[in-house]
Design an enzyme around this catalytic site. Sequence first.
Site, PDB file in Angstrom:
ATOM      1  CE  LYS A 190      -3.670   2.391   2.374  1.00  0.00           C
ATOM      2  NZ  LYS A 190      -4.692   2.357   3.421  1.00  0.00           N
ATOM      3  NE  ARG A 214      -6.235  10.316   3.201  1.00  0.00           N
ATOM      4  CZ  ARG A 214      -4.954  10.466   2.849  1.00  0.00           C
ATOM      5  NH1 ARG A 214      -4.442  11.678   2.745  1.00  0.00           N
ATOM      6  NH2 ARG A 214      -4.191   9.424   2.627  1.00  0.00           N
ATOM      7  CE  LYS A 274      -6.297   1.819  -0.648  1.00  0.00           C
ATOM      8  NZ  LYS A 274      -6.900   1.833   0.658  1.00  0.00           N
ATOM      9  CE1 TYR A 303     -15.059   3.413  -2.874  1.00  0.00           C
ATOM     10  CE2 TYR A 303     -13.220   3.801  -4.372  1.00  0.00           C
ATOM     11  CZ  TYR A 303     -13.716   3.675  -3.086  1.00  0.00           C
ATOM     12  OH  TYR A 303     -12.868   3.794  -2.011  1.00  0.00           O
TER      13      TYR A 303
END
Length: 325
Positions: A197, A207, A249, A314
């Site tokens: 990551k 965020r 990621k 998503y």
Amino acid sequence: MDGPVVRPRRLRRTKALRDLVAETTLEPRQLVLPVFVREGATEPVPIGSMPGVVQHTRDSLRKAAAEAAQLGIGGIMLFGVPETKDATGSAGCDPQGVLNVAIADVAAEVGDALPVMADLCLDEFTDHGHCGVLAEDGSVDNDATLAVYRRMAVAQAEAGADVLGPSGMMDGQVAAIRDALDTAGHTDVAVLAYSAKYASAFYGPFREAVDSSLQGDRRTYQQDSRNRLEGVREALLDVEEGADMVMVKPALAYLDVLREVRDAVRVPVAAYNISGEYSMVEAAAANGWIDREAAILETLTSIRRAGADIVLTYWAAEAATLLDR
Ligand code: PBG
């Protein structure tokens, strides 16, 4: 010229020929839908920087989970947005905390039809926004954080999660969580480790999605984007520590790392097509600059081609619908 001309175009002439020789598949079962649930919300709250994505209410989350199961997608990954945050992120370990309540809701809704995954990290729950607890000098205290992750893991397992996704990049987090789960009798709960990551500018929209209060950055624990071998090393370490699956990621800026991790380990590999990658496509499409649906499928296919067995996106629900056409 000697010999026949090599004509790769022969196999591209018709759609049926192209399908015959296609090397990469993209199927709903390979996609995982990340979702946000906001404590106290009475209506879904749109996330401005991620058009089409919302912070769910408990109710709308249950519906989204049922729809995901219906669409045959591979899993759902839950993130909680608590009403109150504190220095140690205590809501993450509280059985009544927003994420744990949501895990229980979704597990009750979908049963064994859809794997329920939970992000295991403190950044959504801490008032300083870091992924762990802080030492006196303000640095993120690795081993003190592991103690909290152990409690959080057991709380998530008790709530009914099938898979836990530790994403805080603390050293030894997979071993600590595995041990805590086994000690508490949750030997069947799996760990999907966010292994490689990277500290990334592409987390920006996330965020907002979790109302993060982070000042500064995460460079003392997330990886440096200049490093490829280190990503492989992190994945190998997590497998040794007991990870059932590993993750790379972000996805798009790290496809080389993804390929190398895929070749190096013998467990399923996931890649997270993160918020900023999503928002770039949505923004360009909203401006009429790219064909949105084609760009979505090409993006997800590229991540599969680079080596991801599983893609967190998503777009999971929409892509499942597109693939079904
Ligand atoms: C940490 C976490 C982050 C994301 C998933 N888990 C944020 C971060 O590390 O800064 C980002 C996901 C996204 O950007 O879509 N709990």
